[in-house]
Scaffold this active site. Sequence first.
Site, mmCIF file in Angstrom:
data_model
loop_
_atom_site.group_PDB
_atom_site.id
_atom_site.type_symbol
_atom_site.label_atom_id
_atom_site.label_comp_id
_atom_site.label_asym_id
_atom_site.label_seq_id
_atom_site.Cartn_x
_atom_site.Cartn_y
_atom_site.Cartn_z
ATOM 1 C CE LYS A 120 -3.954 1.983 2.522
ATOM 2 N NZ LYS A 120 -4.842 1.825 3.714
ATOM 3 C CB SER B 154 -8.091 3.720 2.632
ATOM 4 O OG SER B 154 -7.230 3.139 3.599
ATOM 5 C CB SER C 66 -8.322 1.144 5.795
ATOM 6 O OG SER C 66 -8.973 2.383 5.635
#
Lengths: 477, 491, 103
Positions: B79, B154, B178
């Site tokens: 990420k 996210s 997330s």
Amino acid sequence: MKYEVVIGLEIHLELLTRSKLFCGCSTAFGLGPNTNCCPVCLGLPGSLPVFNRKAIELAVTAALALKSEVQINSRFDRKNYFYPDLPKAYQVSQYDQPLARGGCLEIELDKSRRKVSLERIHLEEEAGKLVHAGESIIGANYSLVDYNRAGIPLLEIVTAPNLYSGHEARLFLEELHSVLLYCSVSDCKMEEGSLRCDANISLRPAGSPTLGTRTEVKNMNSFRSVEMALEFEAKRQESILTAGGSIIQETFHWDEEKKHTFPLRSKEESSDYRYFPEPDLLPLVLESSYVEKLAERLPMLPQEHRLKLLDQYQLKVKEAVLLTRNRELGDFFETAAVSYSDYRNLINWVQGDLLYQLRESGRDLKKIDPRLFAELLIMVDDGKISRPVAKELLAEMVQTGADPGEMVENRHLGLISSRESLMPVIEQVILGNPDAVDNYRQGKKKALAFLVGKVMAVTGGRADPAELNRLLKEKLK
Amino acid sequence: MELFENTAVELSRLLRTKEVSAVDVVRSFLERIELLDPHLKAFIIRTPDMAFNTAKEVDNRRIRGEEMHPLAGVPVAIKDNISTLDLPTTCASRILENYIPPYDATVIAALKNVGMPFLGKTNMDEFAMGSSTENSAFFPTCNPWDLSRVPGGSSGGSAAAVSAAMAPLALGSDTGGSIRQPASFCGVTGLRPTYGRVSRYGLVAFASSLDQVGTITLTALDSALLLSLIAGYDPLDSTSLPGSEFDYTDDLEPDIKNLRVGLIKQHLSADFDQEVTDAVLKAASILEEYGAEVQEVSLPLTDYGLGAYYLIAPSEASSNLGRYDGVRYGYAVNGENIEDMFSRTRGEGFGPEVKRRIMIGTYALSAGYYDAYYLQAMKVRTLIRNDYKALFNDFDILLGAASPTPAFKIGEKTDDPLQMYLSDICNITDSLAGLPSLAVLSGIHSSGLPMGMQLTASPMQEIMLLKTANFFEKSRDFSPLRPVLEFSEGG
Amino acid sequence: MMPVNFHKEVDYVARLARLTLEPAEKERMAGQLSDILQTACRIQELDTTGIEPTSHVLDLPVALRDDVNRPSLSLDRVLQNAPRQEKNYIRVPRITGSGHNDQ
Ligand SMILES: [Mg+2]
Ligand SMILES: [Zn+2]
């Protein structure tokens, strides 16, 4: 109306750690810009703080020395504001749960002593340093930032508003300075910024219990300038109040050159720092045994040292205060006193010539051995050398640590007191200064001193003063 | 079977037995990415050269007979809010578009240390603020199961990448769901570890008291393997837990008999999609069938948790994001004075959701509002923790939905932040309590989309979550595991 | 509960947060934030008398490290991301006009 000045101080000092508060970067002063920086002290995205154990030890030591109550539980908070020298846009500090609460420090006034109380002591982190292109922050077109200083551990000491003149503020700072030096928690160099002081000052009608509107004074770079700035600001406020005006709460900068304060900017928004508990640091919990251990290790403090000096050497308070400005000077005196028992003469030399020479040369006490200093004084007392020669030797000792006995021997600096040696010089001086001779003979005693000076100059200060006086008077009869 | 279709555990075995080389594995995934990512947009940057270099090194070391970690040569996607030395770390924000970190996060160093090839940095909601990956400043990511839908957020890029077999493993971060919410939207396994179990050093902070790095994988076994690498005390993160190492054994044999399971009533809400709640109930009955004791429990503060979260997280964020001021790094606008520069840099550099949260947080912390908003939220957090503590006296594990609905349409909630926030309702309370929590596939919705359930345990009990998830994977009578991707035919 | 009206706060908060907002953006945000805060402030219904706030979920004291030096970044590394620099310093516009005056 008569007004009373009320002052409270906020002192920030850099603690003497090797590494910064939250990272391993060096705290060394004076290196090239931005060379002591890492992801943590630059506040790079993702970096996290890890607390320096030594900073806590030094802070607790300082708190104990100032009789402040060390809190077993304290906490770190973020103080949020934007400024280019603040890498994370918040300063890690302590807000409602500081490291220590209360405390006091006694200051020596002219004829009395007074306890100045403290409000709190807490730990926080230092910001970077701004260099302004242009004369000052006001005129600069742009500024440059150096983050070497960012993240150095700072101790903030806040006094209660119970100092009543600029002079008292200065005395307080001097006393605080020596306490901090005695416990070796900070090098306290105001000129390098490792000790800084901001002041809040207000006036109130004498005897009134409530405080008036205060102003804040910043940018004072020496104890002397703290005193001057506060005296200036007190006068400024007094003249406004006397003329029927009122004080606006604002911040002033002290201008060292022009010797006045000027407003930095009026507080158009009251600061809203949005303090909240620092999520990256868990609460600080001190073992009481840890605090006790540091209390036991606390060194002798200046006040105790002063009592000892007053008692043992019959010094005046002022002299004892001077000797305890820092631990080294007091220790120097005491070591010299072991082999030199005319303490009165010793303190006169220390506070006179020794301090003068140190100031002139910019040296500290490290070079000069107190036992050699005592030896120098003994040589003067024994008539082996003259005072002027002793002063010259002292100047050299401060620089090189040289042995005065050796210097006297090698350079033949001993006192000239024989008639055969002095008389030719006296005769030469009398011949060369007929006016002075006339003046003396007409009764002007000062002319004798002039002629003595001339002989001294020719002999390089080595003439025995008593013998010279006697011979000169004899010759002039 | 293509290499990219394997789990990490299987790839590890193939590599260890030298049936395949790390270079082969990397090539397989990179080709897959090249084929699919133009459509899915899961990656912000790809790092093929770096991946090949690492793979070659691993192969050489293996040829030399060196002792290797089971994950050596197994590729991973990261990420883009995890700091990587000399690789952009943008947080999908314009304000960090040009930022190149001079250091590695602790988890990145761990991955590099054992020779895991990096495939690239994955897309996300800007600064991890969002639930759909639509808040990326660069582009939205598509859900591999239905390209017109969001992958969740996210960590949407990481979830989409694993789901579409563009990476066998991915790192994500979870502040308030997330990892778990996008894992459930993409039908993969997402683990948020106990707060403090995995170092946050190098994870770009959103809300520091909530943020955790975690894993997004295809299976619980893969998750356990990756967790064992990244868990553990880190002297660089002083909120990391001493003794938090995770022992990986390939024995995650489920231990269902007598497992005490609390079924969270609030996750069976009538407001939720019926099929989602049915899938959770079905999971509960399967557990019961195998000897677990299942009982309905209440988390009465679930709704208040959302309110507390949307005050605490933005408050911390408003402070954490103060540093993006154009001085030391990142996007910078010239200004006539410093304040002008700060305000314009931040006004232009941050996207709308980030600005909204900075505003909420600044407000909640400001003089006069602190007690009513921030402080009250922190007290509610205590109440929530207390509720969990009480529940864990009687239960080993809590079961609920991972999200109220399957993946929603791209654009469906972008104009209504509040609706978007509600999609995290199942994930927030355990975040506030710092608990380990895992999302795993619960079934396939009639729309063809995957649905997720969520398992939560008491602190440090990740093993309980992984064993239970492993049990479900083994007992699963539904398929497929993977989305069918039209354009992948013949790939 | 009083409806939250963020419109009157938006300018002050934006200034505090150092965010330049376009007029339309400001208007839209004020509406959205009113709704969000309206929902969030429902937590005020809960009785939290005597409840300690949770700032950290870990019930541990702060970890401490020894006072030892570790290498800093090289100057190149420190400056590699700086948008404006001069003589190894980082350059910023004039400071006046900034609201802060601490330290
Ligand atoms: Mg301070
Ligand atoms: Zn540093």
